[in-house]
Design an enzyme around this catalytic site. Structure first.
Site, PDB file in Angstrom:
ATOM      1  N   ARG A  93       0.861  -1.182   0.000  1.00  8.27           N
ATOM      2  CA  ARG A  93       0.000   0.000   0.000  1.00  8.27           C
ATOM      3  C   ARG A  93       0.895   1.230   0.000  1.00  8.27           C
ATOM      4  O   ARG A  93       1.878   1.284   0.750  1.00  8.27           O
ATOM      5  CB  ARG A  93      -0.888   0.070   1.255  1.00  8.27           C
ATOM      6  CG  ARG A  93      -1.744  -1.134   1.513  1.00  8.27           C
ATOM      7  CD  ARG A  93      -2.793  -1.365   0.465  1.00  8.27           C
ATOM      8  NE  ARG A  93      -3.743  -0.270   0.330  1.00  8.27           N
ATOM      9  CZ  ARG A  93      -4.665  -0.210  -0.642  1.00  8.27           C
ATOM     10  NH1 ARG A  93      -4.717  -1.160  -1.566  1.00  8.27           N
ATOM     11  NH2 ARG A  93      -5.507   0.784  -0.707  1.00  8.27           N
ATOM     12  N   LEU A  95       1.883   4.742   1.201  1.00 13.71           N
ATOM     13  CA  LEU A  95       1.615   5.413   2.474  1.00 13.71           C
ATOM     14  C   LEU A  95       1.554   6.918   2.250  1.00 13.71           C
ATOM     15  O   LEU A  95       2.385   7.490   1.540  1.00 13.71           O
ATOM     16  CB  LEU A  95       2.697   5.045   3.480  1.00 13.71           C
ATOM     17  CG  LEU A  95       2.632   3.563   3.896  1.00 13.71           C
ATOM     18  CD1 LEU A  95       3.920   3.118   4.557  1.00 13.71           C
ATOM     19  CD2 LEU A  95       1.434   3.301   4.796  1.00 13.71           C
ATOM     20  N   ASN A 109      12.343   0.977   3.992  1.00 17.61           N
ATOM     21  CA  ASN A 109      11.733   0.097   2.988  1.00 17.61           C
ATOM     22  C   ASN A 109      12.839  -0.665   2.264  1.00 17.61           C
ATOM     23  O   ASN A 109      13.981  -0.186   2.183  1.00 17.61           O
ATOM     24  CB  ASN A 109      10.968   0.961   1.972  1.00 17.61           C
ATOM     25  CG  ASN A 109      10.296   0.138   0.891  1.00 17.61           C
ATOM     26  OD1 ASN A 109       9.657  -0.885   1.171  1.00 17.61           O
ATOM     27  ND2 ASN A 109      10.444   0.561  -0.358  1.00 17.61           N
ATOM     28  N   HIS A 111      13.603  -2.205  -1.538  1.00 16.90           N
ATOM     29  CA  HIS A 111      13.110  -2.136  -2.914  1.00 16.90           C
ATOM     30  C   HIS A 111      14.034  -2.963  -3.812  1.00 16.90           C
ATOM     31  O   HIS A 111      15.265  -2.871  -3.682  1.00 16.90           O
ATOM     32  CB  HIS A 111      13.085  -0.674  -3.380  1.00 16.90           C
ATOM     33  CG  HIS A 111      12.610  -0.529  -4.793  1.00 16.90           C
ATOM     34  ND1 HIS A 111      11.275  -0.637  -5.139  1.00 16.90           N
ATOM     35  CD2 HIS A 111      13.289  -0.355  -5.956  1.00 16.90           C
ATOM     36  CE1 HIS A 111      11.164  -0.511  -6.453  1.00 16.90           C
ATOM     37  NE2 HIS A 111      12.362  -0.337  -6.972  1.00 16.90           N
TER      38      HIS A 111
HETATM   39  C1  GRF Z   1      10.624  -7.914  -2.205  1.00 20.25           C
HETATM   40  O1  GRF Z   1      11.155  -8.132  -3.485  1.00 20.25           O
HETATM   41  C2  GRF Z   1      10.811  -6.482  -1.786  1.00 20.25           C
HETATM   42  O2  GRF Z   1      11.983  -5.911  -2.282  1.00 20.25           O
HETATM   43  C3  GRF Z   1       9.621  -5.807  -2.398  1.00 20.25           C
HETATM   44  O3  GRF Z   1       8.570  -6.742  -2.259  1.00 20.25           O
HETATM   45  C4  GRF Z   1       9.110  -8.049  -2.189  1.00 20.25           C
HETATM   46  C5  GRF Z   1       8.608  -8.644  -0.926  1.00 20.25           C
HETATM   47  O4  GRF Z   1       8.969  -9.998  -0.797  1.00 20.25           O
HETATM   48  N1  GRF Z   1       9.373  -4.538  -1.758  1.00 20.25           N
HETATM   49  P1  GRF Z   1       8.741 -10.733   0.584  1.00 20.25           P
HETATM   50  O5  GRF Z   1       7.268 -10.597   0.939  1.00 20.25           O
HETATM   51  O6  GRF Z   1       9.642 -10.111   1.596  1.00 20.25           O
HETATM   52  O7  GRF Z   1       9.106 -12.176   0.324  1.00 20.25           O
END
Ligand code: GRF
Length: 216
Positions: A93, A95, A109, A111
């Site tokens: 989501r 924010l 976060n 990414h």
């Molecule tokens: C990961 O690739 C992360 O970088 C992205 O969403 C994915 C989440 O994977 N933001 P998980 O739920 O931690 O397995």
């Protein structure tokens, strides 16, 4: 020394949550997870948290009239948990400004790209499409604009000619599981300060040498 208390926000699989759970198992690790929050009631990560004895809570965004009401409830739950750092780990989501301001510099976060390149979704497809020779992942402080904010740690991995989005995602994900606990440790140890819009790491060790792809 008191451990930094973490609230981890997830929407799905929770493999990064698992990496944090595993790191926190070590009594010498300077952080502990006090709450796993999911906006999706059937997020697999909730099972991982329960299996590790971590408190869980579902706050389903569909039960709120608007984003602000949903985010206020998130904030209430995080405050009640006593968490000092909020870790987004596959939280799907966006924010809003109010939430981001409330947790400014205490909200991070992960990414799956080398930011500031490839913000947004479908990063691995786009990396392959672009013909980039490296992919990677980034842990960063969250700012109002999606996938922006001071960078704490990154890992780079090579893109192979035969890669599909799936094989590349797996190579990147393995590194996500390394850098997320690492970045949290740096913060918990008090080694991260924000100067302007850059994160400065005290006593940072930088790798020597370079990656070249294709290999000369
Ligand atoms: C990961 O690739 C992360 O970088 C992205 O969403 C994915 C989440 O994977 N933001 P998980 O739920 O931690 O397995």
């Amino acid at each position: 020394m008191a451990r930094l208390k973490l609230a981890v926000l997830i929407s799905g699989r929770g493999s990064n949550l698992q990496a944090l759970i595993d790191a926190c198992r070590d009594p010498a690790y300077p952080a502990e997870i006090v709450l796993t929050l999911a906006n999706e009631p059937d997020a697999l990560g909730l099972e991982r948290a329960k299996a590790a004895g971590v408190a869980t809570r579902v706050i389903d965004h569909r039960n709120f009239p608007d984003r602000a009401a949903f985010e206020n409830e998130l904030t209430r739950a995080i405050e009640a948990s006593g968490a000092g750092l909020v870790c987004l780990a596959g939280f799907m989501r966006l924010l809003g400004a109010g939430f981001v301001r409330r947790w400014r510099d205490r909200l991070i976060n992960i990414h799956p790209s080398l930011l500031p390149a490839f913000k947004g979704l479908h990063t691995h497809e786009r990396v392959i499409e672009a013909g980039a020779r490296f992919a990677g992942c980034t842990v960063h402080f969250v700012r109002e604009n999606m996938d922006e904010g001071p960078i704490i740690a990154q890992a780079a991995v090579p893109v192979r000619p035969e890669d599909t989005a799936e094989t590349l995602a797996a190579r990147v994900l393995a590194q996500e599981h390394v850098i997320y606990p690492h970045a949290v440790r740096l913060i918990a140890e008090g080694r991260v300060r924000i100067e302007g819009e850059r994160a400065v790491i005290e006593r940072a060790r930088t790798p020597t040498g370079a990656l070249v792809n294709p290999t000369p």
